[in-house]
Design an enzyme around this catalytic site. Structure first.
Site, PDB file in Angstrom:
ATOM      1  N   ARG A   1       0.825  -1.226   0.000  1.00  0.00           N
ATOM      2  CA  ARG A   1       0.000   0.000   0.000  1.00  0.00           C
ATOM      3  C   ARG A   1       0.855   1.270   0.000  1.00  0.00           C
ATOM      4  NH1 ARG A   1      -2.535  -3.255   3.686  1.00  0.00           N
ATOM      5  NH2 ARG A   1      -4.451  -4.186   2.893  1.00  0.00           N
TER       6      ARG A   1
ATOM      7  N   LYS B   1       1.852  11.181 -11.344  1.00  0.00           N
ATOM      8  CA  LYS B   1       1.072  10.185 -12.087  1.00  0.00           C
ATOM      9  C   LYS B   1       1.955   8.966 -12.328  1.00  0.00           C
ATOM     10  CE  LYS B   1      -2.276  12.799 -14.862  1.00  0.00           C
ATOM     11  NZ  LYS B   1      -2.668  13.165 -16.233  1.00  0.00           N
TER      12      LYS B   1
ATOM     13  N   GLU C   1       7.523  18.659 -25.116  1.00  0.00           N
ATOM     14  CA  GLU C   1       6.872  18.977 -23.839  1.00  0.00           C
ATOM     15  C   GLU C   1       7.351  20.339 -23.319  1.00  0.00           C
ATOM     16  OE1 GLU C   1       4.407  17.324 -22.670  1.00  0.00           O
ATOM     17  OE2 GLU C   1       4.573  15.278 -23.448  1.00  0.00           O
TER      18      GLU C   1
ATOM     19  N   LYS D   1       5.155  22.905 -14.069  1.00  0.00           N
ATOM     20  CA  LYS D   1       4.259  21.763 -13.864  1.00  0.00           C
ATOM     21  C   LYS D   1       3.842  21.689 -12.397  1.00  0.00           C
ATOM     22  CE  LYS D   1       3.228  16.974 -14.824  1.00  0.00           C
ATOM     23  NZ  LYS D   1       3.544  15.747 -15.528  1.00  0.00           N
TER      24      LYS D   1
ATOM     25  N   GLU E   1      -6.277  16.279 -11.439  1.00  0.00           N
ATOM     26  CA  GLU E   1      -6.838  16.622 -12.745  1.00  0.00           C
ATOM     27  C   GLU E   1      -8.353  16.784 -12.715  1.00  0.00           C
ATOM     28  OE1 GLU E   1      -4.765  14.713 -15.961  1.00  0.00           O
ATOM     29  OE2 GLU E   1      -6.374  15.192 -17.356  1.00  0.00           O
TER      30      GLU E   1
ATOM     31  N   ARG F   1      -5.355  21.125 -14.278  1.00  0.00           N
ATOM     32  CA  ARG F   1      -4.277  20.228 -14.716  1.00  0.00           C
ATOM     33  C   ARG F   1      -4.492  19.787 -16.168  1.00  0.00           C
ATOM     34  NH1 ARG F   1      -1.130  15.396 -11.413  1.00  0.00           N
ATOM     35  NH2 ARG F   1       0.216  14.831 -13.141  1.00  0.00           N
TER      36      ARG F   1
ATOM     37  N   ASN G   1      -2.445  18.762 -20.995  1.00  0.00           N
ATOM     38  CA  ASN G   1      -2.706  17.831 -22.099  1.00  0.00           C
ATOM     39  C   ASN G   1      -2.734  18.534 -23.449  1.00  0.00           C
ATOM     40  OD1 ASN G   1      -2.940  15.595 -20.390  1.00  0.00           O
ATOM     41  ND2 ASN G   1      -5.038  16.178 -19.872  1.00  0.00           N
TER      42      ASN G   1
ATOM     43  N   HIS H   1      -2.134  16.751 -26.693  1.00  0.00           N
ATOM     44  CA  HIS H   1      -2.171  15.312 -26.405  1.00  0.00           C
ATOM     45  C   HIS H   1      -3.404  14.614 -26.970  1.00  0.00           C
ATOM     46  CE1 HIS H   1       1.166  16.384 -23.918  1.00  0.00           C
ATOM     47  NE2 HIS H   1       1.298  15.169 -23.424  1.00  0.00           N
TER      48      HIS H   1
ATOM     49  N   HIS I   1      -2.110  11.512 -28.607  1.00  0.00           N
ATOM     50  CA  HIS I   1      -2.410  10.147 -28.142  1.00  0.00           C
ATOM     51  C   HIS I   1      -3.093   9.345 -29.238  1.00  0.00           C
ATOM     52  CE1 HIS I   1      -2.277  11.024 -23.529  1.00  0.00           C
ATOM     53  NE2 HIS I   1      -1.115  10.616 -24.005  1.00  0.00           N
TER      54      HIS I   1
ATOM     55  N   HIS J   1       6.206   9.558 -28.152  1.00  0.00           N
ATOM     56  CA  HIS J   1       5.201  10.394 -27.494  1.00  0.00           C
ATOM     57  C   HIS J   1       5.393  11.889 -27.846  1.00  0.00           C
ATOM     58  CE1 HIS J   1       2.395  11.647 -24.406  1.00  0.00           C
ATOM     59  NE2 HIS J   1       3.320  12.449 -23.908  1.00  0.00           N
TER      60      HIS J   1
HETATM   61  N1  LIG Z   1       3.543  10.109 -15.550  1.00  0.00           N
HETATM   62  C1  LIG Z   1       3.427  11.134 -16.334  1.00  0.00           C
HETATM   63  O1  LIG Z   1       2.961  12.198 -15.943  1.00  0.00           O
HETATM   64  C2  LIG Z   1       3.900  11.016 -17.751  1.00  0.00           C
HETATM   65  C3  LIG Z   1       4.011  12.159 -18.549  1.00  0.00           C
HETATM   66  C4  LIG Z   1       4.514  12.021 -19.843  1.00  0.00           C
HETATM   67  C5  LIG Z   1       4.893  10.773 -20.319  1.00  0.00           C
HETATM   68  N2  LIG Z   1       4.762   9.683 -19.521  1.00  0.00           N
HETATM   69  C6  LIG Z   1       5.150   8.360 -19.987  1.00  0.00           C
HETATM   70  O2  LIG Z   1       6.550   8.376 -20.217  1.00  0.00           O
HETATM   71  C7  LIG Z   1       6.873   7.406 -21.214  1.00  0.00           C
HETATM   72  C8  LIG Z   1       7.791   8.017 -22.226  1.00  0.00           C
HETATM   73  O3  LIG Z   1       8.940   8.448 -21.569  1.00  0.00           O
HETATM   74  P1  LIG Z   1      10.376   8.370 -22.269  1.00  0.00           P
HETATM   75  O4  LIG Z   1      10.319   9.078 -23.569  1.00  0.00           O
HETATM   76  O5  LIG Z   1      11.378   8.787 -21.281  1.00  0.00           O
HETATM   77  O6  LIG Z   1      10.458   6.821 -22.630  1.00  0.00           O
HETATM   78  P2  LIG Z   1      11.441   5.649 -22.155  1.00  0.00           P
HETATM   79  O7  LIG Z   1      11.430   5.516 -20.705  1.00  0.00           O
HETATM   80  O8  LIG Z   1      11.070   4.462 -22.962  1.00  0.00           O
HETATM   81  O9  LIG Z   1      12.860   6.174 -22.623  1.00  0.00           O
HETATM   82  C9  LIG Z   1      13.130   6.319 -23.993  1.00  0.00           C
HETATM   83  C10 LIG Z   1      14.377   5.516 -24.400  1.00  0.00           C
HETATM   84  O10 LIG Z   1      15.521   6.235 -23.983  1.00  0.00           O
HETATM   85  C11 LIG Z   1      16.361   5.402 -23.193  1.00  0.00           C
HETATM   86  N3  LIG Z   1      16.987   6.300 -22.243  1.00  0.00           N
HETATM   87  C12 LIG Z   1      16.392   7.028 -21.278  1.00  0.00           C
HETATM   88  N4  LIG Z   1      17.285   7.816 -20.692  1.00  0.00           N
HETATM   89  C13 LIG Z   1      18.481   7.588 -21.276  1.00  0.00           C
HETATM   90  C14 LIG Z   1      19.782   8.111 -21.107  1.00  0.00           C
HETATM   91  N5  LIG Z   1      20.060   9.079 -20.237  1.00  0.00           N
HETATM   92  N6  LIG Z   1      20.774   7.619 -21.882  1.00  0.00           N
HETATM   93  C15 LIG Z   1      20.519   6.659 -22.817  1.00  0.00           C
HETATM   94  N7  LIG Z   1      19.304   6.154 -23.041  1.00  0.00           N
HETATM   95  C16 LIG Z   1      18.297   6.609 -22.276  1.00  0.00           C
HETATM   96  C17 LIG Z   1      15.460   4.360 -22.602  1.00  0.00           C
HETATM   97  O11 LIG Z   1      16.171   3.193 -22.285  1.00  0.00           O
HETATM   98  C18 LIG Z   1      14.478   4.141 -23.744  1.00  0.00           C
HETATM   99  O12 LIG Z   1      15.032   3.259 -24.682  1.00  0.00           O
HETATM  100  C19 LIG Z   1       5.557   6.948 -21.802  1.00  0.00           C
HETATM  101  O13 LIG Z   1       5.239   5.682 -21.289  1.00  0.00           O
HETATM  102  C20 LIG Z   1       4.566   7.990 -21.304  1.00  0.00           C
HETATM  103  O14 LIG Z   1       3.265   7.469 -21.160  1.00  0.00           O
HETATM  104  C21 LIG Z   1       4.282   9.788 -18.246  1.00  0.00           C
END
Ligand SMILES: NC(=O)c1ccc[n+]([C@@H]2O[C@H](COP(=O)([O-])OP(=O)(O)OC[C@H]3O[C@@H](n4cnc5c(N)ncnc54)[C@H](O)[C@@H]3O)[C@@H](O)[C@H]2O)c1
Length: 553
Positions: free
Chosen positions: A307, A329, A371, A416, A426, A430, A434, A437, A441, A454
């Site tokens: 939990r 999130k 972003e 943010k 949200e 908030r 988006n 998005h 999306h 993304h």
């Molecule tokens: N929680 C939230 O508020 C929120 C907001 C936006 C996006 N997201 C989520 O985030 C995800 C996308 O994030 P992302 O683009 O970071 O994707 P990711 O975590 O898949 O990273 C992208 C790629 O870069 C590599 N990588 C990351 N950092 C690195 C570094 N310093 N050096 C070398 N390689 C590196 C990773 O291994 C991966 O292959 C999605 O799942 C999306 O839904 C969440």
């Protein structure tokens, strides 16, 4: 970090790897052989043949000392035999980090032959290393390696360059320097205190190398449950595990395959199993090291295991630093849709180290800028103008501006956070986060996850949202053009030339989570820095979307 001395056999990749390091670390690249040739006005082979090896070694020692005295430090590729002299080894030890590039003699010889062939193809006379000019260069290389190996291994770090591109080898070196706290300090360490939950978000260039100190402030039990992905593990895990152990922690590591597909129930269960098998306790922390995928997945594991256990976010991608790691999130994907299962769960600490962007592949880095542009569009005209003024530098990244990166990331986090404080779950404001998005999306979903990253999809989504707003008379054309130009200047997509049909995008926007009361709530820009959330007439939306995507066949 003062200097970086690259040592190893000829053909180990010192010059190519050194040039990449110099670009990323914003330092000059020097090559002791080139310095000797410039000082003597003769090639290395003629210095050898005319004056002998001892004379050459004297020149080399002087060249090394000159290079090491470069103000602010340099990346220095040394001659293969530099380690032979004790005084050279002592100087390198005292004045920088010694990095040994390991390669087997056969691979080294292959590379040297390729370099010679390339020189010939350019119409140049190929340089033959004097100590390899004997009848069998492979035998000579083997003998040199045997004689020097123990000295090479005195280095602070060793990396094999076999079967690796120079880019890959440079990334490994950068990650090791970052993870072990060897980067030059950048003064702008910025902290944001989240008032509601009382946690810090810290932007600290090279901060990963100080992770032990940061965690110590949280008064956590010694065991640290570190979750990462396969890419990050290979780059950062060795230095980070070592650093944590040195700081008195007992880190345990769990690795998931890199990629969006890992944000799944299957991987979540595997993390639970790992925690249960190790009897992880309620006060022990999960530390999420990686991009948004790791942050969301490990964050959700932390939110739900027992939990809720303490969570620390160490975002390593630009997108995660400015967005995903902030705001609480967490979650996983359901086979029918992205992020459908999750929880709001605030971390105890977010440590964003912008130096990790030095190892992030270019496409993933570029998507993160979407972003950042979004924050400019929805909240901050000044940030938007700052991005316009620096777009070339930020896109190109050959001389990454550490100060500016820290500043921009901290600003996005603060923006943010200000929204989250007002509306954590949200219920209202908030939703403006988006922006872009709704179509973004939809495109990610329809094109198939992974086709469009993304941030790329959000970029096009913002272009389309602005076009809808313009058609509705809500925003001036000049601002729509500025947004498009900035996105393009940062290397982001602003148009679509694939096969996805407009009807599929329209249908996908309807199932977006932000649909309230069966009507899509669009985040519409009114000017740079100002948006509203509103429903929009279906016919107008359809008209604009059909101009971007293929018509129905
Ligand atoms: N929680 C939230 O508020 C929120 C907001 C936006 C996006 N997201 C989520 O985030 C995800 C996308 O994030 P992302 O683009 O970071 O994707 P990711 O975590 O898949 O990273 C992208 C790629 O870069 C590599 N990588 C990351 N950092 C690195 C570094 N310093 N050096 C070398 N390689 C590196 C990773 O291994 C991966 O292959 C999605 O799942 C999306 O839904 C969440």
């Amino acid at each position: 970090m003062r200097n970086i001395f690259l040592t190893g056999l000829s053909g180990s990749g010192k010059s190519t790897v050194g040039c990449i390091l110099a670009q990323r670390l914003n330092k000059p690249f020097l090559d002791t052989d080139a310095l000797i040739e410039a000082a003597c006005g003769a090639s290395i082979s003629s210095i050898f043949s005319q004056h002998g090896e001892n004379y050459f070694r004297d020149c080399e020692t002087r060249a090394l000392a000159r290079a090491a005295a470069t103000e602010g430090g340099a990346i220095i590729a040394t001659g293969g035999g530099i380690v032979v002299r004790e005084e050279n080894r002592a100087l390198m030890k005292a004045q920088g980090e010694r990095i040994y590039l390991q390669v087997d003699p056969a691979t080294a010889l292959e590379r040297l032959h390729a370099q010679q062939a390339a020189a010939l193809a350019r119409g140049e006379k190929p340089e033959i290393r004097p100590l390899l000019s004997g009848p069998d260069p492979l035998v000579s290389l083997n003998a040199l390696l045997t004689a020097r190996s123990a000295w090479y291994k005195e280095a602070d770090f060793s990396f094999s360059t076999r079967d690796k591109s120079s880019e890959h080898a440079a990334r490994e070196i950068l990650a090791a320097l970052i993870g072990s706290g060897k980067l030059d300090a950048v003064p702008s360490v910025t902290r944001y205190i989240h008032a509601g939950e009382g946690y810090n978000a810290v932007v600290d260039w090279g901060g990963l190398g100080r992770l032990g100190q940061y965690l110590a402030q949280l008064r956590l039990p010694p065991r640290i449950f570190l979750v990462t992905d396969s890419n990050i593990r290979d780059l950062y895990a060795p230095a980070i595990l070592q650093g944590l152990s040195r700081s008195g922690f007992e880190p345990l590591l769990y690795t998931i395959p890199a990629g969006e597909a890992s944000k799944s129930q299957h991987q979540l269960n595997a993390i639970y199993d790992w925690l249960v098998e190790r009897h992880a306790e309620r006060r022990e922390a999960i530390v999420a090291l990686g991009g948004g995928v790791i942050g969301d997945l490990a964050g959700y594991a932390a939110a739900t295991y027992l939990r809720g256990v303490p969570l620390v976010q160490l975002p390593t991608s630009l997108l995660a630093q400015v967005d995903a790691a902030i705001g609480g999130k967490t979650g996983i994907n359901h086979p029918r849709g992205k992020n459908l299962i999750g929880a709001f769960y605030q971390p105890r600490l977010v440590l964003a180290d912008p130096a990790t962007l030095l190892t992030l592949p270019a496409r993933e880095r570029t998507e993160g800028w979407a972003e950042v542009v979004k924050y400019g569009m929805i909240l901050d005209a000044e940030l938007f103008a700052q991005l316009e003024a620096n777009a070339g530098l930020l896109r190109d990244f050959t001389r990454p501006p550490a100060d500016l990166l820290c500043q921009l990331i901290a600003r996005c986090i603060a923006l943010k956070a200000s929204i989250i404080e007002e509306d954590e779950r949200e219920q209202g404001r908030r939703a403006i986060l988006n922006y872009g998005h709704t179509v973004g999306h939809a495109l990610e979903n329809v094109a198939g996850y992974g086709q469009w990253l993304h941030g790329e999809a959000v970029s096009l989504g913002m272009v389309i949202a602005a076009a809808i707003a313009q058609q509705a008379g809500m925003i001036a054309e000049v601002d729509v053009i500025r947004q498009r130009q900035l996105l393009a200047a940062l290397g982001l997509p602003v148009s679509y030339d694939g096969t996805v049909q407009a009807s599929a995008i329209l249908a996908a926007t309807q199932v977006d989570k932000k649909v309230a009361g069966k009507q899509v709530r669009w985040v519409m820009p009114q000017s740079i820095g100002k948006v509203i959330v509103s429903t929009m007439p279906d016919d107008l939306v359809e008209r604009v979307i059909s101009t971007f995507f293929s018509p129905a066949s």
